[in-house]
Scaffold this active site. Structure first.
Site, short mmCIF file in Angstrom:
data_model
loop_
_atom_site.label_atom_id
_atom_site.label_comp_id
_atom_site.label_asym_id
_atom_site.label_seq_id
_atom_site.Cartn_x
_atom_site.Cartn_y
_atom_site.Cartn_z
N ASN A 168 57.73 -72.80 -34.92
CA ASN A 168 56.46 -73.09 -35.60
C ASN A 168 55.61 -71.83 -35.53
OD1 ASN A 168 53.99 -73.99 -36.46
ND2 ASN A 168 53.65 -75.41 -34.73
N TRP A 169 55.52 -71.13 -36.66
CA TRP A 169 54.78 -69.86 -36.66
C TRP A 169 53.27 -70.08 -36.62
CZ3 TRP A 169 57.36 -66.16 -40.82
CH2 TRP A 169 58.69 -65.88 -40.41
N LYS A 170 52.83 -71.32 -36.80
CA LYS A 170 51.39 -71.62 -36.83
C LYS A 170 50.70 -70.71 -37.87
CE LYS A 170 51.71 -73.47 -32.21
NZ LYS A 170 51.05 -73.78 -30.95
N HIS B 96 50.82 -82.41 -35.50
CA HIS B 96 50.74 -81.44 -34.40
C HIS B 96 49.39 -81.60 -33.71
CE1 HIS B 96 50.53 -77.68 -32.22
NE2 HIS B 96 51.85 -77.59 -32.37
N GLU C 97 47.32 -79.54 -32.72
CA GLU C 97 46.26 -78.67 -33.25
C GLU C 97 45.63 -79.29 -34.51
OE1 GLU C 97 48.64 -75.12 -33.30
OE2 GLU C 97 48.55 -75.07 -31.11
N GLU D 174 55.10 -82.81 -27.17
CA GLU D 174 54.41 -81.57 -26.80
C GLU D 174 53.18 -81.94 -25.97
OE1 GLU D 174 55.32 -78.14 -29.69
OE2 GLU D 174 53.76 -79.31 -30.64
N GLY E 20 50.78 -73.17 -25.60
CA GLY E 20 50.16 -71.85 -25.61
C GLY E 20 49.50 -71.47 -24.30
N SER F 171 55.09 -73.93 -24.48
CA SER F 171 55.43 -72.74 -23.69
C SER F 171 56.92 -72.59 -23.40
CB SER F 171 54.62 -72.71 -22.39
OG SER F 171 53.23 -72.65 -22.68
N GLY G 255 56.38 -72.32 -30.36
CA GLY G 255 55.28 -71.63 -31.02
C GLY G 255 55.38 -70.13 -30.82
N GLY G 256 54.59 -69.61 -29.87
CA GLY G 256 54.48 -68.17 -29.65
C GLY G 256 55.81 -67.43 -29.57
P1 13P Z 1 53.78 -72.56 -27.68
O1 13P Z 1 55.29 -72.45 -27.67
O2 13P Z 1 53.11 -71.31 -28.15
O3 13P Z 1 53.26 -73.11 -26.41
O4 13P Z 1 53.42 -73.66 -28.81
C1 13P Z 1 54.10 -74.86 -28.80
C2 13P Z 1 53.80 -75.56 -30.06
O5 13P Z 1 52.69 -76.00 -30.28
C3 13P Z 1 54.88 -75.67 -31.06
O6 13P Z 1 54.54 -76.55 -32.08
#
Ligand code: 13P
Length: 242
Positions: free
Chosen positions: A10-12, A98, A100, A168, A174, A205, A226-227
Site C-alpha cells: 500500500n503506497w498510500k 483502511h 487512515e 491492522e 507506521g 510495521s 505500507g512504508g
Molecule cells: P506501515 O507498514 O507503514 O506500518 O503501514 C501499514 C499499513 O497501513 C498498510 O496498509
C-alpha cells in the site's frame, strides 16, 4: 490455511512518475528472478499512478489495485473514483476501510460495506481493513471492536473468492511497533472464527526483519505493507520470507 501468501504493498499518498517507474521496474526484475514461488504480489499505488503502474507491470506476475473507491456508479461525485474506473485500469483489488480513511475521512463500517458491495458487483476483490486503537487494546476491547467492524464492514456479497480481510492494529501502523507474535496469533484465530475461509492479512510495521515470523504465524495468509513497500529490497525481503 496453506498456499501462496498474499503480499500487498500500500503506497498510500506516495508516488510520482519517476520514482514509481524506477520502483516497479526494479521490483518486476526482482520478482522475475525470485526462486520462491510462495507468494502473490499486489501493488496499490495512489489513484494518479495506477494507469502508469499498470503499464510498468504489464508483463510481470505482479497484480495491482486501488486504495479506495466510491459506493456509487459513475456520476456527479467530484474527486471520487468508481470501482468501474479501477476495473478499467486493470485493477483486480481495492483496499477498503483502511484506518487512515476511517480516521481522516470519518468512514464508517456501514460505508465500507456499501463500497465493498459495489466493488464486488464490478468484479474487484476487496481487502477490507479492521483493527483496534491503542486505547481499545489497553481496555481489553480489541476483540469486541474487531468483531463489530467485521460484522458491519463485510457485505452479504462477500465470499472467500472476492474478499480478503486485513487486520491492522492502528497503534502498529507506521510506528515501528508490531503486535507480538502471541497477539497476532490470537487475533487471527479470532478473525478466522468469524470469516471462515477468507484470506487474512496482517498489517502494521511489517519489514524484512519481522516478516518471517509474522508470515509463518497460524492464520496469517499474507501481509499488507505500507512504508516498507516503497523500498524494493525491503519489500522483496518480506515477499521472500513467505
Ligand atoms: P506501515 O507498514 O507503514 O506500518 O503501514 C501499514 C499499513 O497501513 C498498510 O496498509
Amino acid at each position: 490455511m496453506t498456499g501462496a501468501k498474499l503480499i500487498v504493498g500500500n503506497w498510500k499518498m506516495n508516488g510520482l512518475m519517476a520514482d514509481s517507474r524506477e520502483r516497479t521496474e526494479k521490483l518486476t526484475a526482482a520478482v522475475a528472478k525470485s526462486t520462491s514461488g510462495s507468494f502473490h504480489m499486489v501493488l496499490c499505488p495512489p489513484a494518479t499512478m495506477i494507469n502508469a503502474v499498470s503499464w510498468f507491470l504489464k508483463e510481470s506476475a505482479i497484480r495491482w489495485g486501488g486504495q479506495d473507491c466510491h459506493d456509487q456508479p459513475p456520476g456527479a461525485f467530484t474527486g471520487d473514483i468508481a470501482p468501474e474506473m479501477l476495473k478499467d485500469l486493470g485493477c483486480d483489488f481495492v483496499i477498503l476501510g483502511h484506518s487512515e480513511r476511517r480516521q481522516h475521512h470519518k468512514e464508517t463500517s456501514a460505508l465500507v460495506a456499501s463500497k465493498a458491495k459495489r466493488a464486488h458487483a464490478t468484479g474487484l476483490v476487496t481487502i477490507i481493513c479492521v483493527g483496534e486503537l491503542d486505547a481499545e487494546r489497553s481496555a481489553g476491547k480489541h476483540e469486541s471492536v474487531v468483531a463489530q467492524q467485521l460484522k458491519e464492514s463485510i457485505p452479504d456479497t462477500a465470499t472467500s473468492d472476492n474478499t480478503v480481510i486485513a487486520y491492522e492494529p492502528v497503534w502498529a501502523i507506521g510506528t515501528g511497533k508490531t503486535a507480538s507474535g502471541d497477539d497476532i496469533k490470537q487475533m487471527h484465530a479470532f478473525i478466522r472464527g468469524k470469516v471462515g475461509k477468507m484470506q487474512i492479512l496482517y498489517g502494521g510495521s511489517v519489514k524484512g526483519s519481522n516478516a518471517r515470523e509474522i508470515l509463518h504465524t497460524a492464520n496469517v495468509d499474507g501481509v499488507l505493507v505500507g512504508g516498507a513497500s516503497l523500498k524494493v529490497d525491503e519489500f522483496m525481503a518480506i515477499a521472500e520470507a513467505s
